[in-house]
Design a protein around this motif. Structure first.
Motif, PDB file in Angstrom:
ATOM      1  N   ALA A  32       3.611  12.260 -48.639  1.00  0.00           N
ATOM      2  CA  ALA A  32       4.514  13.412 -48.586  1.00  0.00           C
ATOM      3  C   ALA A  32       5.784  13.112 -47.790  1.00  0.00           C
ATOM      4  CB  ALA A  32       3.799  14.616 -47.997  1.00  0.00           C
ATOM      5  N   GLY A  33       5.639  12.353 -46.697  1.00  0.00           N
ATOM      6  CA  GLY A  33       6.810  12.017 -45.889  1.00  0.00           C
ATOM      7  C   GLY A  33       7.775  11.106 -46.625  1.00  0.00           C
ATOM      8  N   ALA A  34       7.239  10.075 -47.281  1.00  0.00           N
ATOM      9  CA  ALA A  34       8.084   9.121 -48.014  1.00  0.00           C
ATOM     10  C   ALA A  34       8.795   9.800 -49.178  1.00  0.00           C
ATOM     11  CB  ALA A  34       7.235   7.961 -48.524  1.00  0.00           C
ATOM     12  N   ASN A  35       8.176  10.824 -49.763  1.00  0.00           N
ATOM     13  CA  ASN A  35       8.772  11.532 -50.892  1.00  0.00           C
ATOM     14  C   ASN A  35       9.684  12.673 -50.455  1.00  0.00           C
ATOM     15  OD1 ASN A  35       7.294   9.867 -52.572  1.00  0.00           O
ATOM     16  ND2 ASN A  35       5.640  11.346 -52.866  1.00  0.00           N
ATOM     17  N   ASN A  36       9.860  12.831 -49.126  1.00  0.00           N
ATOM     18  CA  ASN A  36      10.685  13.896 -48.556  1.00  0.00           C
ATOM     19  C   ASN A  36      10.145  15.296 -48.814  1.00  0.00           C
ATOM     20  OD1 ASN A  36      12.665  12.126 -47.464  1.00  0.00           O
ATOM     21  ND2 ASN A  36      13.593  11.924 -49.494  1.00  0.00           N
ATOM     22  N   ASP A  37       8.857  15.376 -49.177  1.00  0.00           N
ATOM     23  CA  ASP A  37       8.237  16.697 -49.287  1.00  0.00           C
ATOM     24  C   ASP A  37       8.018  17.284 -47.899  1.00  0.00           C
ATOM     25  OD1 ASP A  37       8.000  16.729 -52.114  1.00  0.00           O
ATOM     26  OD2 ASP A  37       6.285  15.361 -51.974  1.00  0.00           O
ATOM     27  N   LEU A  38       7.737  16.418 -46.946  1.00  0.00           N
ATOM     28  CA  LEU A  38       7.556  16.832 -45.555  1.00  0.00           C
ATOM     29  C   LEU A  38       8.661  16.240 -44.699  1.00  0.00           C
ATOM     30  CD1 LEU A  38       3.687  16.533 -44.952  1.00  0.00           C
ATOM     31  CD2 LEU A  38       5.053  18.627 -44.939  1.00  0.00           C
ATOM     32  N   LEU A  87      -5.322   4.123 -50.448  1.00  0.00           N
ATOM     33  CA  LEU A  87      -5.575   3.204 -49.342  1.00  0.00           C
ATOM     34  C   LEU A  87      -4.298   2.526 -48.867  1.00  0.00           C
ATOM     35  CD1 LEU A  87      -8.040   2.326 -47.723  1.00  0.00           C
ATOM     36  CD2 LEU A  87      -8.299   0.378 -49.261  1.00  0.00           C
ATOM     37  N   SER A  88      -3.432   2.135 -49.812  1.00  0.00           N
ATOM     38  CA  SER A  88      -2.189   1.461 -49.433  1.00  0.00           C
ATOM     39  C   SER A  88      -1.219   2.420 -48.749  1.00  0.00           C
ATOM     40  CB  SER A  88      -1.521   0.841 -50.668  1.00  0.00           C
ATOM     41  OG  SER A  88      -1.148   1.843 -51.590  1.00  0.00           O
ATOM     42  N   SER A  89      -1.312   3.714 -49.046  1.00  0.00           N
ATOM     43  CA  SER A  89      -0.444   4.702 -48.407  1.00  0.00           C
ATOM     44  C   SER A  89      -1.011   5.174 -47.076  1.00  0.00           C
ATOM     45  CB  SER A  89      -0.254   5.922 -49.324  1.00  0.00           C
ATOM     46  OG  SER A  89       0.334   5.552 -50.537  1.00  0.00           O
ATOM     47  N   PHE A  90      -2.318   5.337 -47.030  1.00  0.00           N
ATOM     48  CA  PHE A  90      -2.978   5.892 -45.837  1.00  0.00           C
ATOM     49  C   PHE A  90      -2.996   4.879 -44.688  1.00  0.00           C
ATOM     50  CE2 PHE A  90      -7.232   7.267 -43.904  1.00  0.00           C
ATOM     51  CZ  PHE A  90      -6.624   8.218 -43.090  1.00  0.00           C
TER      52      PHE A  90
END
Length: 489
Positions: free
Chosen positions: A242-248, A272-275
């Motif tokens: 969410a942060g990388a997509n600017n949703d947050l 897994l690669s994002s978390f």
């Protein structure tokens, strides 16, 4: 992505409902009705006697009189919050977790500088301090952030009773709204999951500079069977991206908590690669640590009401079941409540033993109700086999064949025998079963033999509360089991 939610989402039995007579002090509803009826029948219809008249006539006490009488009694428990395993205690009451406390604190402390903390994966057996330490650290971060004008929030959900991704997202939005003292502006049912995500993002962005999502018992969130990845994997992916997509726009960290040490193996590769969490392992408490935990909560009782053998006995019982601090605290609490109800002036060893019987039964039923459908199928098959054997044991080979029958009967996904065995091994974490590797001669090969800590019939009765298992004929299962047991070599 889940599209719409089933109206039955969120259904289930809560933990408070699973415990029997935990807080009850008065008569049951039936008893109260009988007392009221008795009082009414013994008086003339034209008059209504006063409480004094009733007492003089030797009639039963009213509910109000009994409540007031109990309220005036000198109880044994002074501070019940200290006997709540979920209560956030002060740092000096946290025992045997110095290393884990330090690790979690160091990693989450960057929130004090208005930065994003790393994601965490806390794993280990139930009752080993995972949730306690997370809550304690977040509570202290919140206090310091308040003095620095940083809007910090802790958004915590327990995933045990959440059955779809959409329900989980709504629950997160609801908890975020509670933390921010605002209202959720989308309904729980009847809208797409994306709308719930958007609402969660809106609440967090408008009210927090930094937030920690605490996902307790995350492995329980399996979701719909027609999805390739379990719901907990999709939840982790969405939150961590969410942060990388600017949703947050707020700095968000995710703390995943699980009793299942192998949970991350079920997380999809994208998630897994994002978390990419930092791992923190929590091992069992030993008997000495459990005694220290209880002694630091001894002031929950009034002075000199606990016999000296109460705490050592409660700690010994809890140490037998994987060092579960929650069980140790529950045992002492239930023992105290039993002593109060019996009008005893002290909490004694016999109260602890009586509490052990009650807590153990309720704990097992609680666990059985909360596990995933696949684990229920594995457990049901194995318990069905054990219920038909003289020593209440079940071979893994036989249990798996019954498991295959059950999955066919309810049209569920069927796992390989290795996965069935692994899921049964996981049940040892909950102290439901134990197992030994055995061989009954060269022709039979090697297999695992499962032994149950509780009566298999009790576990079967509880599992049948699941609507999907309830559809399977009990007689048909019994017939299949008997045929498979006869075929054992």
């Amino acid at each position: 992505m889940d599209d719409f939610e089933d109206p039955r989402d969120g259904a289930g039995t809560s933990k408070d409902e699973a415990r029997v007579s935990k807080d009850g002090v008065g008569p049951s509803k039936d008893e109260a009705t009988e007392q009221a009826s008795s009082s009414s029948d013994s008086t003339a219809p034209e008059t209504t006697p006063s409480a004094t008249d009733s007492a003089t006539a030797g009639e039963s006490q009213s509910i109000e009189d009994m409540l007031l009488e109990f309220d005036q009694q000198e109880g044994l428990i002074r501070d019940r919050s200290l006997l709540d395993p979920n209560h956030i205690v002060s740092e000096d009451r946290i025992v045997g977790r110095d290393e884990q406390l330090q690790e979690v604190t160091k990693m989450l402390r960057v929130a004090l500088g208005d930065n994003r903390p790393p994601n965490l994966f806390l794993y280990g057996p139930s009752g080993t301090g995972k949730s306690l330490i997370t809550k304690a650290v977040c509570k202290n971060i919140s206090k310091i952030c308040e003095t620095r004008d940083i809007r910090f929030g802790t958004i915590e959900v327990n995933c045990q009773d959440l059955d779809t991704l959409g329900v989980a997202v709504y629950e997160l939005a609801s908890r975020a709204a509670d933390e921010a003292a605002v209202e959720v502006q989308v309904p729980k049912h009847g809208v797409a999951t994306k709308e719930k995500w958007d609402e969660l993002y809106r609440i967090v962005n408008e009210n927090f500079d930094s937030a920690v999502f605490v996902l307790d018992e995350l492995d329980m969130l399996v979701g719909r069977r027609d999805k390739q990845d379990p719901a907990f994997s999709r939840l982790l992916y969405q939150l961590s991206r969410a942060g990388a997509n600017n949703d947050l726009t707020a700095h968000v960290s995710v703390v995943a908590i699980s009793n299942d040490t192998k949970m991350m193996e079920s997380v999809g590769s994208r998630a897994l690669s994002s978390f990419t969490p930092e791992d923190v392992h929590f091992d069992d408490y030993d008997a000495n640590q459990l005694q220290s935990i209880l002694r630091r909560r001894r002031d929950a009782f009034y002075d000199d009401v606990l016999d000296e053998d109460v705490i050592p006995l409660a700690a010994a019982f809890a140490a037998q079941t994987h060092g579960d601090a929650r069980k140790a605290i529950d045992l002492v609490r239930v023992a105290g409540e039993l002593a109060e109800r019996e009008g005893d002036e002290r909490v004694r060893e016999e109260h602890v033993r009586e509490a052990q019987d009650k807590v153990e039964k309720n704990r097992v039923l609680e666990v059985v109700r909360g596990i995933s459908t696949q684990k229920k199928l594995c457990l049901y098959a194995t318990a069905a086999v054990a219920s038909e054997t003289d020593d209440e044991s079940a071979r893994s080979t036989t249990g798996y064949r019954v498991y295959q029958f059950l999955t066919d009967a309810i049209d569920a996904e069927q796992y390989h025998q290795e996965t069935y065995v692994n899921k049964m091994k996981e049940m040892t974490t909950y102290s439901l079963v134990d197992f030994e590797r055995r061989s009954h001669g060269p022709s039979s090969g090697m297999f695992l033999e499962f032994q149950f800590g509780e009566r298999p019939e009790t576990i079967l009765e509880t599992l049948r509360e699941d609507s999907r298992l309830e559809m399977v004929s009990v007689d048909e299962v019994s017939s299949v089991v008997k045929a498979q047991v006869r075929n054992e070599t």
